[in-house]
Design an enzyme around this catalytic site. Structure first.
Site, PDB file in Angstrom:
ATOM      1  N   LYS A 185       0.811  -1.195   0.048  1.00 15.35           N
ATOM      2  CA  LYS A 185       0.056  -0.207   0.023  1.00 15.35           C
ATOM      3  C   LYS A 185       0.774   1.146  -0.174  1.00 15.35           C
ATOM      4  CE  LYS A 185      -1.190   2.316   3.202  1.00 15.35           C
ATOM      5  NZ  LYS A 185      -0.211   3.852   3.629  1.00 15.35           N
ATOM      6  N   THR A 189       9.953   0.260   2.449  1.00 11.17           N
ATOM      7  CA  THR A 189       9.030   0.682   1.330  1.00 11.17           C
ATOM      8  C   THR A 189       7.775   1.285   2.383  1.00 11.17           C
ATOM      9  OG1 THR A 189       6.962   0.052   0.177  1.00 11.17           O
ATOM     10  CG2 THR A 189       7.986  -1.848   1.357  1.00 11.17           C
ATOM     11  N   GLU A 236      -0.759   9.817  -5.136  1.00  9.18           N
ATOM     12  CA  GLU A 236      -1.880  10.929  -4.814  1.00  9.18           C
ATOM     13  C   GLU A 236      -2.031  12.011  -5.980  1.00  9.18           C
ATOM     14  OE1 GLU A 236      -2.051  10.594  -0.075  1.00  9.18           O
ATOM     15  OE2 GLU A 236      -0.647  11.812  -0.905  1.00  9.18           O
TER      16      GLU A 236
END
Length: 387
Positions: A169, A180, A259
């Protein structure tokens, strides 16, 4: 993608539910192996690392684990002693419910920083969870770890009789400095702890550590792998290749879902003095707001790439007269293209994946990094993100 039973590693089960941590979507994921696993994990180097990171780092030091707890919608970061106590209590509750020793459990948490877990809801929701474990549903697990992600991220491969699956995610606060955002890998391959550690860390360094959405390193970055060995041994080189392919797939999924992102940016720097130099220069390019906005506007403004290279002030052996910049295969510096090629360059910059290639012409090393464009959507999403 969706996994079928034939593509799922054997010996894993899951408990996935909504505990009311923030909304009504899945926010608690527990993945368990039937047998103890060889395991490894790499974590954020942030000075504000949360309790989940510090606990998991400690529990994985011996290279063993049997389960992973993942909580989404709340990072449990910067909550002081109570945050540490809450994380430890959750591990103890899961240990009691499943019969797995607490030290063989890892935990990860992602979401809003500075809010305490709704611990009473969590306590109530975990009662009887040991009896609710079902055959592993990695697709649902990938959805359950999402926060502001718009799509789940999952990838899988097979090596001999063994299967590997990875879920991840992340869409913002992403420039990993170890590991990560959150990424978890599961396999039924048999592999030694030392070999797994070497392969896993090399994979992370050349995939997730080469990803940047917004240059912000999360307080919760975690990457963990469990190998239960039930499928037997596989060739190490094939295993390493499959793991790297999965990680690469997940990195591209994260970049595409950045995003507000509309395009993936891939920057390759070759002919560098060493890998570290190639990676530093590539990161400088992919992190540049001016490069990102040029990609968003489909503007082949190679001067912004040159600017980003020029910011690498410690790389004193870079000679601008030797540097070559290309968009795809079209050379833009030294400036050899004609005005009529401008439309072709705009077409290149309008693709869903924009490739920027830089040759330093110093040595032989190469690095590739990934990111995304910068749009109004990024500002809107983060301006409205509630604390």
């Amino acid at each position: 993608m969706s996994l079928t039973a034939s593509s799922t590693p054997q010996g894993f089960s899951t408990f996935i539910t909504n505990l009311g941590i923030r909304d009504t979507t899945e926010d608690f994921v527990f993945l368990r192996s039937d047998v103890p696993c060889v395991a490894d994990g790499v974590f954020t180097q942030s000075l504000f690392a949360g309790p989940s990171v510090t606990i998991s780092r400690q529990n994985l030091q011996d290279g063993q684990a049997q389960g992973i707890i993942i909580i989404s919608k709340n990072a449990n970061v910067a909550n002081g002693a109570v945050g540490i106590a809450d994380a430890q209590e959750i591990i103890q509750l899961v240990a009691q419910e499943t019969g797995i020793a607490a030290e063989n459990l890892a935990i990860a948490s992602t979401g809003v920083i500075g809010r305490r877990y709704p611990i009473e809801k969590i306590r109530a929701g975990l009662v009887g969870m040991g009896q609710k474990l079902t055959a592993a549903d990695f697709d649902l697990a990938a959805r359950g770890i999402m926060t502001t992600d718009t799509v789940s991220k999952i990838a899988a491969r097979q090596v001999g009789n063994a299967k590997l699956v990875g879920i991840a995610k992340g869409v913002g606060m992403i420039e990993p400095n170890m590991a990560t955002m959150l990424a978890f890998f599961f396999t039924d391959a048999a592999i030694s702890a030392n070999t797994l550690r070497q392969i896993f860390r090399s994979t992370i360094d050349k995939t997730f550590n080469c990803l940047s959405i917004d240059t912000d390193t999360s307080t919760s970055d975690s990457a963990v792998i469990l190998a239960n060995g039930l499928a037997g041994e596989v060739p190490e080189a094939e295993f390493a290749s499959a793991l790297q392919e999965i990680a690469h797939d997940l990195v591209l999924k994260i970049a595409r879902d950045g995003e507000g992102a509309t395009k993936v940016i891939e920057v390759t720097v070759d002919s560098a003095a060493n890998y570290a130099q190639a990676k530093r220069v590539a990161k400088a390019i992919v992190n540049s707001p001016l490069v990102k906005t040029a990609v968003y506007g489909a503007d082949p403004n190679w001067g912004r790439v040159a600017m980003a290279i020029g910011k690498c002030e410690d790389e004193r052996d870079i000679n601008p007269d030797q540097v070559v910049i290309r968009f795809d295969e079209v050379q833009v510096y030294p400036n050899t293209f004609q005005a009529e090629n401008l439309e072709k360059l705009k077409e290149i910059m309008s693709k869903e994946k924009v490739n920027i290639h830089v040759s330093l012409n110093i040595g032989t090393d190469v690095a590739t990094v990934w990111g995304c464009d910068l749009t109004e959507g990024y500002v809107e999403i983060n301006g409205k993100y509630s604390t």
